[in-house]
Scaffold this motif. Structure first.
Motif, short mmCIF file in Angstrom:
data_model
loop_
_atom_site.label_atom_id
_atom_site.label_comp_id
_atom_site.label_asym_id
_atom_site.label_seq_id
_atom_site.Cartn_x
_atom_site.Cartn_y
_atom_site.Cartn_z
N UNK A 122 46.31 35.34 60.32
CA UNK A 122 46.17 35.50 58.79
C UNK A 122 45.25 36.52 58.54
N UNK A 123 45.46 37.50 57.73
CA UNK A 123 44.36 38.65 57.34
C UNK A 123 43.69 37.88 56.12
N UNK A 124 43.98 36.80 55.67
CA UNK A 124 43.25 36.31 54.63
C UNK A 124 42.14 35.46 54.74
N UNK A 125 42.14 35.17 55.95
CA UNK A 125 40.85 34.16 56.26
C UNK A 125 39.56 35.24 56.44
N UNK A 126 39.06 35.39 55.48
CA UNK A 126 37.82 36.38 55.29
C UNK A 126 36.44 35.69 54.91
N UNK A 127 35.45 36.20 55.31
CA UNK A 127 33.99 35.71 54.63
C UNK A 127 34.43 35.51 53.37
N UNK A 128 34.86 36.46 52.54
CA UNK A 128 34.70 36.11 50.91
C UNK A 128 35.85 34.95 50.70
N UNK A 129 36.89 34.87 51.41
CA UNK A 129 37.59 33.79 51.19
C UNK A 129 37.05 32.40 51.43
N UNK A 130 36.47 32.31 52.57
CA UNK A 130 35.59 31.11 53.09
C UNK A 130 34.50 30.65 51.96
N UNK B 170 38.89 25.73 59.12
CA UNK B 170 38.21 24.53 59.29
C UNK B 170 37.18 24.68 59.87
N UNK B 171 37.02 25.52 61.03
CA UNK B 171 35.58 25.61 61.58
C UNK B 171 34.49 26.55 60.81
N UNK B 172 35.26 27.17 59.94
CA UNK B 172 34.14 27.99 59.01
C UNK B 172 33.81 27.50 57.60
N UNK B 173 34.80 26.47 57.10
CA UNK B 173 34.26 25.79 55.98
C UNK B 173 33.26 24.85 56.11
N UNK B 174 33.23 24.18 56.97
CA UNK B 174 32.39 23.13 57.28
C UNK B 174 30.84 23.72 57.03
N UNK B 175 30.55 24.69 57.80
CA UNK B 175 29.07 25.17 57.57
C UNK B 175 28.91 25.93 56.25
N UNK B 176 29.87 26.47 55.87
CA UNK B 176 29.82 27.08 54.31
C UNK B 176 29.39 25.96 53.36
N UNK B 177 30.05 24.82 53.61
CA UNK B 177 29.83 23.63 52.43
C UNK B 177 28.44 23.21 52.81
N UNK B 178 28.14 23.23 53.83
CA UNK B 178 26.56 22.50 54.05
C UNK B 178 25.68 23.69 53.60
N UNK B 179 25.91 24.98 53.67
CA UNK B 179 24.88 25.91 53.11
C UNK B 179 24.73 25.53 51.58
N UNK C 204 35.29 23.92 46.30
CA UNK C 204 35.40 22.50 46.84
C UNK C 204 33.96 21.85 46.38
N UNK C 205 32.80 22.39 46.79
CA UNK C 205 31.63 21.77 46.53
C UNK C 205 31.25 21.59 44.98
N UNK C 206 31.85 22.49 44.20
CA UNK C 206 31.53 22.44 42.79
C UNK C 206 32.25 21.31 42.15
N UNK C 207 33.64 21.14 42.45
CA UNK C 207 34.62 20.38 42.01
C UNK C 207 34.42 18.74 42.63
#
Length: 668
Positions: A123-131, A9-18, A138-141
Motif C-alpha cells: 500500500x502506498x498510503x501507509x506513510x509517516x504522515x498517515x501514521x 500495526x507495528x508503527x501505530x503503537x510507537x506513534x500512540x506512545x509518543x 485515536x489518542x484524542x478521541x
C-alpha cells in the motif's frame, strides 16, 4: 494487504506512545474476506494491554476506518458489526466477488478469500504522515471518552450528538488526511453481539392497549417529526444500515421524491430493495423513506427472533396446534411448478419453518409459515411461494402498525378482485374531494393526465379507493394505478393520489426509453416477470385497453360520477374514533364478520424498538394476495376470485376462468 496491515500495526503503537496514549489497536483489512461467512467458532472480543479492549482500525484502499471505540456502557456495536455493515453497502459486483466467487486458497487477509482477492502490491498510503494522523485521531478521541458515571464534556457531547444514540466510526482518507464521522447501528444478526430472542407462543400473544391519536383526523399516535430519525445512521457510504445514500429525485415535478436502496442475499441471489418517500418536501420524504426502509428491512427476514418450530402441517394439526394452512393463502399453479422445477411445491407432509403470530379474532397464538410473513427468508429452496411486503407496516404503537397492515391487505384484495374480475365501480367526483387532493389533481392535469378515482369497496365497509392517472390522448405512458384504504375516505384518496402523482409524470419518459422491452411484454405476458414490470407495461398505449371495463372506451359517455357525500355520507362507513385501538378493532370485526381471521406477526427489530416503532406483518388467510410476475398469480387459482363479486352483490353468479381479465394487474 496483510503486510500493509502488519506495518501499520507495528508503527501505530510507537506513534500512540509518543502522544502519551496506551491505547491498543487491532489492525485488519476490509474487502478480502466475506464478513457474512459464519465464524468457525464463537468469536470473543479480545482485550489489549492493561485489560483494555483494542480500537479496531480497518484498511481498504486509501481509506482507514477507525472504530467503533470500546464503550464502558455497552457491548454493541462490536468490532464485527463494522465489516458486516461495510460489506452490505458495497456494490453488487464487489459483494458477488466476496460472497459467491470461487475459493482460491485459505487464510484470512492473505488475498485468498472468496473471489480470489489479493493485494497488487504494498500500500502506498501507509506513510509517516498517515501514521501520525491516525495516532493523533485515536489518542484524542479515546482520551476524551468518559469513564463510567462521568458526564461528557462539551467536545464529547458534540461527537455523541453527531452519532445520535449510536457509536461513531471515523473514515480517514490516507491520501488527503480528511476525516469524516459516520454513525454505526449494531447489526442484529451479528454473530458476536447479536441477541435474537426465542420465538415462542407466549411472546407472540398480543395485548391491544389504548392508542390515542396525536391529533384529530390522523391515524398515527405521533407525528413523523417526533421520531429521532437522522439520515446518517441509515444511509452512509461506510456503514449505512439501509444503504450507502439517498437520492433526491429533482426530476419529479409532482412530489419531492427520495430513493434509497439496500441489497440482501439469499443463497446465490442478491436482491436490491428500494425504499423512499413521496411528500411535498425532500426533508419530509427522507423521514418517510427511512421508516419505509426500516419496515422492509425488518420484514424481509427474522432478525430479532429465531424460528424454532420446524414441522409439517399434518404433524402440527395432529398435535392439536393452531396453524395457518398455506393453501388458504394461495399456492402456485401446477403449470408454474412444471416450468420451475427448482421451486418445490407445498405439501401438508413437508417439513417447513414456522413463526408465531397472534389471531386478533381469537386472541390466541397461531403458527404461521415463515415464508408467508418474512418474504426474503434465507433459502430459495424453502420458498414454495415468494411473498411481498403486502400487510407489513410500521407505527408508533402495535395498534397503529396493525391498523395500517390490515388496510394494506384489504386494499390489495379489493384491487385484485376489481382487476381480475373486471368489476364496474362507482367513480368519485374529484370536485368534491378535499382541497389538497384537488390541487394535486389540477397539477396532474397540467402534465397531461386526468386523475380518476373509484370506490373499491367490495366485501367490507372499509373505504378502499383505486386511483388512475390517464392520458386522454392515449399516448405513451398511457396510465398508471394506485390505491389506498382507511376508515377516512379522504385519507384513502390521498394514498392513491400520492402513488399516481409520483409515477405519472415520469411514465412517458420511462415508456419511451424502454419501449422495445415493454412492447414485448404487451405481446407476451410471460415476459412480465418483476414488480416494476406490472405498472410499466401500462405505459404502452394498447395495454390500456385492458382497463376499459373500469375507465370506459376513449371518447365514450361515462356514467355519472358520485360525490363524496353520496358515497360515504350514508352511514356505510364504520365510525372513526380518537383511539387507534378502536379503529383497528372495528376493521377487524368487519373482516372477521365475513368469516376471515386477522393474524399479526411482530417483526420489530431492536433499533426500531429503541426509536419507539413497531413493525408487524398482517395476514388474512383467504383474501387475495398480491403477486408480481404473470406466472406467479396465486389469485387466479383462489376460490375468492370466483365467489367474491357474487357474494358482494356485484355479479349474479360466480366467475369462471373465461370471465377473468386476461392481462396482468397494473398494481405498482
Amino acid at each position: 494487504m496483510r503486510r500493509s496491515c502488519e506495518a501499520l500495526a507495528l508503527l501505530l503503537g510507537p506513534a500512540l506512545a509518543e502522544l502519551g496514549s496506551r491505547t491498543a489497536v487491532e489492525v485488519g483489512a476490509l474487502g478480502v474476506t466475506d464478513a457474512f461467512e459464519p465464524p468457525s467458532e464463537p468469536a470473543a472480543r479480545s482485550a489489549g494491554e492493561h485489560g483494555r479492549h483494542p480500537v479496531p482500525v480497518r484498511l481498504y484502499g486509501r481509506h482507514a476506518i477507525v472504530g467503533p471505540y470500546p464503550s464502558h456502557h455497552a457491548v454493541r456495536p462490536c468490532p464485527q458489526c463494522l465489516p458486516r455493515r461495510w460489506q452490505a453497502v458495497r456494490s453488487v459486483a464487489l459483494r458477488e466477488a466476496l460472497e459467491t466467487g470461487p475459493r482460491t486458497g485459505t487464510g484470512a487477509g492473505t488475498g485468498a478469500a472468496r473471489g480470489g482477492t489479493r493485494a497488487a502490491g504494498e500500500s502506498p498510503y501507509v506513510t509517516p504522515f498517515a501514521i501520525a494522523a491516525l495516532a493523533g485521531l485515536i489518542a484524542a478521541t479515546h482520551r476524551d471518552r468518559p469513564a463510567p458515571g462521568v458526564l461528557a464534556t462539551g467536545a464529547q457531547a458534540t461527537r455523541a450528538q453527531a452519532g445520535g444514540p449510536y457509536a461513531t466510526v471515523q473514515l480517514v482518507d490516507l491520501e488527503s488526511l480528511r476525516v469524516r464521522h459516520y454513525p454505526l447501528i449494531p447489526d442484529p444478526e451479528c454473530p458476536r453481539c447479536g441477541r435474537p430472542q426465542e420465538d415462542t407462543a407466549a411472546s407472540a400473544t398480543l395485548e391491544l392497549r389504548p392508542a390515542p391519536k396525536h391529533r384529530p383526523g390522523s391515524f398515527r399516535v405521533r407525528d413523523i417529526s417526533a421520531y429521532t430519525l437522522p439520515l446518517e445512521p441509515y444511509a452512509n457510504p461506510v456503514c449505512g444500515s439501509l444503504g450507502p445514500s439517498v437520492v433526491h429525485d429533482v426530476s419529479s415535478t409532482s412530489t419531492s421524491a427520495t430513493i434509497g436502496c439496500f441489497s440482501m442475499r439469499s443463497g446465490d441471489y442478491l436482491r436490491e430493495t428500494f425504499w423512499g418517500g413521496h411528500a411535498d418536501s425532500f426533508a419530509h420524504s427522507v423521514r418517510i423513506g427511512v421508516l419505509e426502509g426500516l419496515e422492509r428491512y425488518a420484514g424481509m427476514r427474522a432478525r430479532a427472533k429465531q424460528a424454532v418450530v420446524r414441522d409439517s402441517l399434518d404433524t402440527l394439526l395432529a398435535r392439536g396446534e393452531r396453524a395457518v394452512d398455506p393453501r388458504e393463502c394461495g399456492l402456485y399453479s401446477a403449470d408454474f411448478h412444471r416450468a420451475n422445477p427448482h421451486v418445490t411445491p407445498f405439501r401438508t407432509d413437508r417439513e417447513i419453518a414456522w413463526v408465531w403470530g397472534c389471531s386478533l379474532r381469537d386472541g390466541k397464538p397461531v403458527l404461521v409459515p415463515e415464508v408467508l410473513t418474512y418474504y426474503h427468508t434465507p433459502g430459495l429452496e424453502q420458498r414454495f411461494v415468494q411473498e411481498s411486503s403486502n400487510g407489513c407496516a410500521s407505527g408508533g404503537s402495535l395498534e397503529e402498525a396493525a391498523y395500517f397492515g390490515l388496510m394494506e391487505v384489504v386494499e390489495r384484495d379489493a384491487f385484485l378482485l376489481t382487476w381480475y374480475g373486471r368489476a364496474v365501480l362507482p367513480e368519485i367526483d374529484t370536485r368534491t374531494v378535499g382541497t389538497t387532493a384537488r390541487h394535486m389533481v389540477d397539477r396532474l392535469e397540467m402534465y397531461g393526465y386526468e386523475a380518476r378515482f373509484f370506490d373499491t369497496r367490495i366485501t367490507f365497509p372499509i373505504p378502499v379507493v383505486t386511483g388512475v392517472a390517464v392520458r386522454p390522448d392515449g399516448g405513451p405512458g398511457r396510465m398508471c394505478f394506485g390505491a389506498g384504504a382507511g376508515l377516512d375516505p379522504e385519507a384513502a384518496i390521498a394514498s392513491a393520489l400520492c402513488e399516481i402523482a409520483t409515477d405519472a409524470v415520469n411514465l412517458p419518459g420511462r415508456t419511451e426509453r424502454d419501449e422495445a422491452r415493454l412492447r414485448a411484454m404487451a405481446a407476451d405476458f410471460h415476459k412480465v416477470e418483476a414488480l416494476h414490470d406490472h405498472p410499466l407495461a401500462y405505459g404502452i398505449p394498447e395495454m390500456g385497453d385492458h382497463a376499459a371495463f373500469l375507465l370506459g372506451e376513449p371518447g365514450s359517455v361515462r356514467p355519472r360520477r358520485r360525490s363524496m357525500a353520496q358515497l360515504y355520507g350514508d352511514g356505510s362507513v364504520p365510525p372513526v374514533s380518537d383511539d387507534l385501538r378502536e379503529d383497528l378493532m372495528r376493521c377487524v370485526d368487519a373482516v372477521t364478520a365475513e368469516g376471515y381471521d386477522v393474524i399479526v406477526v411482530d417483526q420489530t427489530m431492536p433499533e426500531q424498538r429503541e426509536l419507539g416503532l413497531t413493525t408487524v406483518s398482517v395476514l388474512v388467510p383467504g383474501l387475495l394476495p398480491i403477486d408480481f410476475g404473470w406466472t406467479r398469480q396465486r389469485a387466479l387459482g383462489m376460490p375468492r376470485l370466483r365467489t367474491g363479486l357474487r357474494q358482494a352483490g356485484l355479479r349474479d353468479r360466480d366467475l369462471t376462468a373465461e370471465d377473468f381479465n386476461p392481462a396482468p394487474h397494473p398494481f405498482p
